[in-house]
Design a protein around this motif. Structure first.
Motif, PDB file in Angstrom:
ATOM      1  N   THR A 182       0.745  -1.172   0.120  1.00 17.40           N
ATOM      2  CA  THR A 182      -0.131   0.257  -0.084  1.00 17.40           C
ATOM      3  C   THR A 182       0.896   1.478   0.146  1.00 17.40           C
ATOM      4  OG1 THR A 182      -1.718   1.182   0.969  1.00 17.40           O
ATOM      5  CG2 THR A 182      -0.234   0.215   2.589  1.00 17.40           C
ATOM      6  N   ARG A 183       0.319   2.464   0.182  1.00 18.65           N
ATOM      7  CA  ARG A 183       1.039   3.731   0.079  1.00 18.65           C
ATOM      8  C   ARG A 183       2.279   3.710   1.224  1.00 18.65           C
ATOM      9  NH1 ARG A 183      -4.101   5.002  -1.157  1.00 18.65           N
ATOM     10  NH2 ARG A 183      -4.613   5.517  -3.022  1.00 18.65           N
ATOM     11  N   PRO A 184       3.338   4.364   1.116  1.00 22.29           N
ATOM     12  CA  PRO A 184       3.649   5.093  -0.128  1.00 22.29           C
ATOM     13  C   PRO A 184       4.324   4.054  -1.198  1.00 22.29           C
ATOM     14  CG  PRO A 184       5.312   5.343   1.738  1.00 22.29           C
ATOM     15  CD  PRO A 184       4.347   4.536   2.316  1.00 22.29           C
ATOM     16  N   PRO A 185       4.430   4.560  -2.427  1.00 16.20           N
ATOM     17  CA  PRO A 185       4.821   3.743  -3.352  1.00 16.20           C
ATOM     18  C   PRO A 185       6.706   3.696  -3.177  1.00 16.20           C
ATOM     19  CG  PRO A 185       4.233   5.784  -4.391  1.00 16.20           C
ATOM     20  CD  PRO A 185       3.758   6.031  -3.004  1.00 16.20           C
ATOM     21  N   ASP A 186       7.181   4.373  -2.501  1.00 21.33           N
ATOM     22  CA  ASP A 186       8.517   4.321  -2.273  1.00 21.33           C
ATOM     23  C   ASP A 186       8.684   4.800  -0.735  1.00 21.33           C
ATOM     24  OD1 ASP A 186      11.069   4.578  -2.138  1.00 21.33           O
ATOM     25  OD2 ASP A 186      11.450   5.481  -3.990  1.00 21.33           O
ATOM     26  N   PHE A 187       9.251   3.611  -0.153  1.00 19.33           N
ATOM     27  CA  PHE A 187       9.551   4.214   1.289  1.00 19.33           C
ATOM     28  C   PHE A 187      11.126   3.744   1.438  1.00 19.33           C
ATOM     29  CE2 PHE A 187      10.169   2.864   5.856  1.00 19.33           C
ATOM     30  CZ  PHE A 187       9.779   3.981   6.444  1.00 19.33           C
ATOM     31  N   ASN A 188      12.166   4.757   1.892  1.00 16.97           N
ATOM     32  CA  ASN A 188      13.388   4.544   2.066  1.00 16.97           C
ATOM     33  C   ASN A 188      13.942   3.737   0.638  1.00 16.97           C
ATOM     34  OD1 ASN A 188      13.572   5.302   4.357  1.00 16.97           O
ATOM     35  ND2 ASN A 188      13.523   3.176   5.491  1.00 16.97           N
ATOM     36  N   GLY A 189      13.683   3.871  -0.427  1.00 14.52           N
ATOM     37  CA  GLY A 189      14.120   3.316  -1.496  1.00 14.52           C
ATOM     38  C   GLY A 189      13.459   1.883  -1.912  1.00 14.52           C
ATOM     39  N   TRP A 190      12.838   1.526  -0.774  1.00 17.78           N
ATOM     40  CA  TRP A 190      11.878   0.038  -0.990  1.00 17.78           C
ATOM     41  C   TRP A 190      10.595   0.697  -1.802  1.00 17.78           C
ATOM     42  CZ3 TRP A 190      12.025  -0.075   4.899  1.00 17.78           C
ATOM     43  CH2 TRP A 190      13.320  -0.291   5.372  1.00 17.78           C
ATOM     44  N   THR A 191      10.594   0.008  -3.061  1.00 17.45           N
ATOM     45  CA  THR A 191       9.685   0.493  -3.998  1.00 17.45           C
ATOM     46  C   THR A 191       8.767  -0.725  -4.466  1.00 17.45           C
ATOM     47  OG1 THR A 191      11.107  -0.416  -5.714  1.00 17.45           O
ATOM     48  CG2 THR A 191      11.217   1.933  -5.312  1.00 17.45           C
ATOM     49  N   VAL A 192       7.408  -0.217  -4.484  1.00 20.46           N
ATOM     50  CA  VAL A 192       6.329  -1.339  -4.771  1.00 20.46           C
ATOM     51  C   VAL A 192       6.438  -1.833  -6.283  1.00 20.46           C
ATOM     52  CG1 VAL A 192       3.783  -1.423  -5.256  1.00 20.46           C
ATOM     53  CG2 VAL A 192       4.627  -0.249  -3.207  1.00 20.46           C
ATOM     54  N   PRO A 193       6.169  -3.200  -6.505  1.00 19.52           N
ATOM     55  CA  PRO A 193       6.560  -3.402  -7.856  1.00 19.52           C
ATOM     56  C   PRO A 193       5.687  -2.871  -8.868  1.00 19.52           C
ATOM     57  CG  PRO A 193       6.084  -5.478  -6.443  1.00 19.52           C
ATOM     58  CD  PRO A 193       5.994  -4.185  -5.589  1.00 19.52           C
ATOM     59  N   GLU A 194       6.273  -2.398  -9.835  1.00 19.55           N
ATOM     60  CA  GLU A 194       5.815  -1.427 -10.992  1.00 19.55           C
ATOM     61  C   GLU A 194       4.256  -1.901 -11.492  1.00 19.55           C
ATOM     62  OE1 GLU A 194       6.421   1.376 -12.859  1.00 19.55           O
ATOM     63  OE2 GLU A 194       7.799   1.725 -11.258  1.00 19.55           O
ATOM     64  N   ILE A 195       4.453  -3.376 -11.737  1.00 19.01           N
ATOM     65  CA  ILE A 195       3.263  -3.641 -12.268  1.00 19.01           C
ATOM     66  C   ILE A 195       2.054  -3.531 -11.394  1.00 19.01           C
ATOM     67  CG2 ILE A 195       3.503  -6.220 -11.089  1.00 19.01           C
ATOM     68  CD1 ILE A 195       2.581  -6.919 -14.218  1.00 19.01           C
ATOM     69  N   LEU A 196       1.949  -3.200 -10.275  1.00 21.60           N
ATOM     70  CA  LEU A 196       0.946  -3.112  -9.222  1.00 21.60           C
ATOM     71  C   LEU A 196       0.122  -1.616  -9.442  1.00 21.60           C
ATOM     72  CD1 LEU A 196       1.855  -4.939  -6.103  1.00 21.60           C
ATOM     73  CD2 LEU A 196       0.302  -5.841  -7.859  1.00 21.60           C
ATOM     74  N   LEU A 197       1.152  -0.660  -9.817  1.00 23.22           N
ATOM     75  CA  LEU A 197       0.839   0.643 -10.018  1.00 23.22           C
ATOM     76  C   LEU A 197       0.129   0.832 -11.487  1.00 23.22           C
ATOM     77  CD1 LEU A 197       4.000   2.203  -8.419  1.00 23.22           C
ATOM     78  CD2 LEU A 197       1.697   1.432  -7.383  1.00 23.22           C
ATOM     79  N   SER A 198       0.298  -0.183 -12.457  1.00 25.61           N
ATOM     80  CA  SER A 198       0.200   0.021 -13.795  1.00 25.61           C
ATOM     81  C   SER A 198      -1.458  -0.247 -14.196  1.00 25.61           C
ATOM     82  CB  SER A 198       0.829  -1.224 -14.673  1.00 25.61           C
ATOM     83  OG  SER A 198       0.098  -2.468 -14.312  1.00 25.61           O
ATOM     84  N   GLY A 199      -2.472  -0.459 -13.350  1.00 23.10           N
ATOM     85  CA  GLY A 199      -3.555  -0.497 -13.767  1.00 23.10           C
ATOM     86  C   GLY A 199      -4.108  -1.615 -14.602  1.00 23.10           C
ATOM     87  N   ASP A 200      -3.249  -2.463 -15.071  1.00 27.53           N
ATOM     88  CA  ASP A 200      -3.357  -3.383 -16.020  1.00 27.53           C
ATOM     89  C   ASP A 200      -3.924  -4.681 -15.093  1.00 27.53           C
ATOM     90  OD1 ASP A 200      -3.252  -5.517 -17.662  1.00 27.53           O
ATOM     91  OD2 ASP A 200      -1.625  -4.705 -19.058  1.00 27.53           O
ATOM     92  N   HIS A 201      -5.200  -4.983 -14.958  1.00 26.00           N
ATOM     93  CA  HIS A 201      -5.666  -5.972 -14.202  1.00 26.00           C
ATOM     94  C   HIS A 201      -5.388  -7.473 -14.507  1.00 26.00           C
ATOM     95  CE1 HIS A 201      -7.159  -3.111 -11.073  1.00 26.00           C
ATOM     96  NE2 HIS A 201      -7.674  -2.589 -12.093  1.00 26.00           N
ATOM     97  N   GLY A 202      -5.100  -7.634 -15.930  1.00 26.98           N
ATOM     98  CA  GLY A 202      -4.950  -9.002 -16.281  1.00 26.98           C
ATOM     99  C   GLY A 202      -3.451  -9.119 -15.817  1.00 26.98           C
ATOM    100  N   LYS A 203      -2.632  -8.294 -16.084  1.00 27.73           N
ATOM    101  CA  LYS A 203      -1.242  -8.322 -15.821  1.00 27.73           C
ATOM    102  C   LYS A 203      -1.049  -8.623 -14.287  1.00 27.73           C
ATOM    103  CE  LYS A 203       1.407  -6.919 -19.928  1.00 27.73           C
ATOM    104  NZ  LYS A 203       1.713  -5.614 -20.379  1.00 27.73           N
ATOM    105  N   ILE A 204      -1.531  -7.819 -13.509  1.00 26.20           N
ATOM    106  CA  ILE A 204      -1.756  -7.816 -12.112  1.00 26.20           C
ATOM    107  C   ILE A 204      -2.327  -9.025 -11.599  1.00 26.20           C
ATOM    108  CG2 ILE A 204      -2.604  -6.935  -9.980  1.00 26.20           C
ATOM    109  CD1 ILE A 204      -2.723  -4.063 -11.271  1.00 26.20           C
ATOM    110  N   ASP A 205      -3.250  -9.730 -12.176  1.00 29.79           N
ATOM    111  CA  ASP A 205      -3.535 -11.110 -11.740  1.00 29.79           C
ATOM    112  C   ASP A 205      -2.728 -12.017 -12.070  1.00 29.79           C
ATOM    113  OD1 ASP A 205      -5.761 -12.471 -10.645  1.00 29.79           O
ATOM    114  OD2 ASP A 205      -6.298 -13.454 -12.672  1.00 29.79           O
TER     115      ASP A 205
END
Ligand SMILES: C[S@@+](CC[C@H](N)C(=O)[O-])C[C@H]1O[C@@H](n2cnc3c(N)ncnc32)[C@H](O)[C@@H]1O
Length: 218
Positions: A182-205
């Motif tokens: 969940t938020r924030p997308p970047d904490f201390n350089g620990w980032t959230v996998p790009e795909i989860l921010l992409s909005g592409d639900h097929g790929k996310i699934d």
């Protein structure tokens, strides 16, 4: 579902009954009744256990005490499932929880100290369940584990979607759930996998299913 718990620590359930999802279904899908062996014991001064025959340390929950408790509530051993909570029982899995949650009536028996007189497990209970290969001091916590695990499988306890895609669920083929962020997308350089921010639900699934498979390989 009517879920009856026989315990020496009914007061300990106060916290659990105030928490979701138990609180959500209480009085609706779940009729939870708590009984203390002490209230119905035929022995003096609230005695419920005794020294083990053959010697040894600890106290054993008496069969006549448990029989009296069942008698007081059901007029004998009930027709429905009676589960003795003991480290010696079959080990609890999500599949067992689903099975128990489908019962209209269920009784849980807990013990303490050295545990049950074996005749309780043999003649008064119809099933014996362990919540894991370790020993707790009292059956109160194991009973609460089961109450919570069952409550969250009852209709309306949690959002259908979050209940479906969970670890061990058929939707995830019995595997572990994928990681969440969940938020924030970047904490201390620990980032959230790009795909989860992409909005592409097929790929996310697809990504989630792959992570689920990965973490389920032991
Ligand atoms: C100290 S334990 C008794 C252990 C028993 N003497 C043995 O060695 O198997 C006391 C009670 O806590 C409960 N209990 C402890 N660990 C448990 C577990 N892993 N699963 C289910 N119930 C448990 C049971 O009701 C048990 O009778």
């Amino acid at each position: 579902m009517q879920l009856d718990v026989f315990t020496l620590v009914p007061h300990a359930f106060a916290w659990l009954t105030e928490q979701r999802p138990v609180a959500t279904v209480l009085g609706k899908e779940l009729d939870l009744r708590l009984f203390s062996y002490r209230d119905t014991t035929p022995l003096r001064a609230g005695q419920v256990d005794d020294e083990p025959y053959g010697g040894g340390a600890g106290m054993v929950l008496r069969v006549d005490v448990v029989a009296a408790a069942l008698d007081a509530v059901y007029g004998g051993v009930p027709d429905h499932r009676v589960v003795a909570l003991t480290p010696q029982g079959r080990q609890l899995t999500q599949a067992n929880v689903e099975e128990l949650a489908a019962e209209p009536r269920l009784t849980l028996l807990s013990a303490r100290f050295e545990g049950f007189d074996e005749r309780i497990v043999q003649h008064l209970a119809s099933d014996a369940i362990s919540i894991g290969p370790y020993v707790l001091s009292d059956g109160g916590l194991p009973a609460m584990v089961l109450v919570d695990a069952i409550a969250r499988r009852l209709p309306g306890a949690i959002r259908a979607e979050s209940g479906a895609f969970e670890s061990f669920s058929p939707e995830l083929e019995g595997q572990l759930e994928y990681p969440h962020y969940t938020r924030p997308p970047d904490f201390n350089g620990w980032t959230v996998p790009e795909i989860l921010l992409s909005g592409d639900h097929g790929k996310i699934d697809a990504w989630r299913r792959e992570r689920s498979r990965e973490r389920s390989v032991h």
